[in-house]
Design an enzyme around this catalytic site. Structure first.
Site, short mmCIF file in Angstrom:
data_model
loop_
_atom_site.label_atom_id
_atom_site.label_comp_id
_atom_site.label_asym_id
_atom_site.label_seq_id
_atom_site.Cartn_x
_atom_site.Cartn_y
_atom_site.Cartn_z
N THR A 191 -3.48 7.13 3.86
CA THR A 191 -4.01 6.98 2.51
C THR A 191 -3.85 8.23 1.64
OG1 THR A 191 -5.67 5.50 3.44
CG2 THR A 191 -6.12 6.31 1.25
N ARG B 135 -4.91 -7.99 6.59
CA ARG B 135 -6.05 -7.07 6.74
C ARG B 135 -6.20 -6.21 5.47
NH1 ARG B 135 -6.63 -1.19 6.53
NH2 ARG B 135 -8.40 -0.61 7.82
#
Ligand code: GLY
Length: 320
Positions: free
Chosen positions: A172, A200
């Site tokens: 991230t 997901r």
């Protein structure tokens, strides 16, 4: 007039040696891009947007190009942007074939009455607003492919469980900014976690979980194990504690400690108060981060590391 600040992170987890220098360079470049926007009087929203574009385009990070892969070998990305002045936000989840998912998240914020579009509908919206699709292959890095093979080889074993909980390289990217008008913003973008099930969605596109921005208090962007971050609503926990008077560093450390204690989850955060106090905290082995305030760039990747250098000049193309 407020002194502008930009902070970025390139993700938590182990960050292997071979990615350390690229991670430093990438976070520095992103911070400079975001700071250049602020220095020419741009908004916090434009600043975090500019910083995330740089991080998404850098294959060293798990976002945009370089995103980790689903167990089917696909790229499914989540991205979000939030304006601390109005609390407006836009996010996308499970989008495919996007070079810069942050562009689409921003379009959701500015061109729809919604805050989150997912999957096929999000891709259809991208077509409507003219964001071009790219081939999946162009987003896949060697590191992401190697990592998926490693997960698949260990699938179902305790090793795989450990990887899923603690990650193996990067996770991230995120940015928070404070502009000269005192407005805050945050943005986050991710490919999620390696070998995830198709469909997901992690913490990143969920405001309050993976990030938050409120001019009344501060802005946060999170990185780490998305399911754990969501269970403790990490970003909002930090903002709530700050609202109730806790110092940013204490609020960040406490929330991450709680996540480790309650759900055995690990990660990191960048936090910027509305008075321009930048803090970082992480419970993983490493987290790459950088921030610029008053012409000085601060950065680090290892625990307790902080390197500083002057940002000499800024122009329309960036800062040197
Ligand atoms: N923190 C990113 C994710 O778990 O998806």
């Amino acid at each position: 007039m407020t002194m502008p600040v930009i902070m970025v992170h390139g993700g938590a987890w182990t960050i292997p040696e071979k990615l350390v220098e690229a991670s430093r360079a990438g976070t520095h470049a992103a911070a400079r891009a975001g700071y250049a926007v602020l220095m020419r009087g741009g908004s916090a929203i434009d600043s975090v947007h500019a910083a995330i574009l740089v991080l998404e385009d850098d294959p060293s990070f798990d976002a945009g190009t370089g995103s980790v892969l689903t167990r089917n070998g696909e790229v499914e990305m989540d991205s979000v942007i939030m304006d601390g002045k109005t609390l407006a936000s836009g996010a996308v989840a499970c989008v495919q074939n996007m070079k810069n998912p942050i562009e689409l998240a921003r379009a959701v914020m500015e061109k729809t009455p919604h805050i989150l579009l997912v999957g096929k509908g999000a891709n259809q919206f991208a077509d409507e607003v003219g964001i071009k699709r790219v081939a999946t292959e162009s987003l896949v890095s060697e590191e992401a492919r190697r990592e998926l093979e490693c997960y698949q080889a260990n699938y179902g074993s305790a090793v795989q469980e450990l990887f899923c909980q603690r990650g193996s390289h990067h996770d991230t990217v995120g940015a928070v900014a404070l502009d000269a008008d005192g407005n805050l913003a945050y943005a986050t973008s991710t490919g999620g976690i390696s070998c995830k099930r198709p469909g997901r969605v992690g913490d990143s596109p969920i405001i309050g979980a993976g990030g938050y921005a409120d001019n009344e208090v501060g802005a946060v962007s999170c990185t780490g194990h998305g399911e754990s971050i969501s269970k403790v609503v990490l970003a909002h926990q930090i903002v709530s504690d700050m609202r109730n008077g806790k110092a940013p560093q204490e609020a960040a450390d406490k929330a991450l400690a709680k996540m480790a204690a309650r759900v055995n989850g690990y990660g990191g955060v960048i936090v910027l108060s509305n008075s321009g106090e930048p803090v970082t905290s992480f419970t993983t082995e490493r987290m790459s981060w950088a921030w610029i305030k008053d012409g000085v760039l601060h950065s680090g990747i290892n625990p307790d590391e902080e390197i500083t250098e002057d940002v000499k000049s800024c122009n329309l193309n960036g800062c040197n």
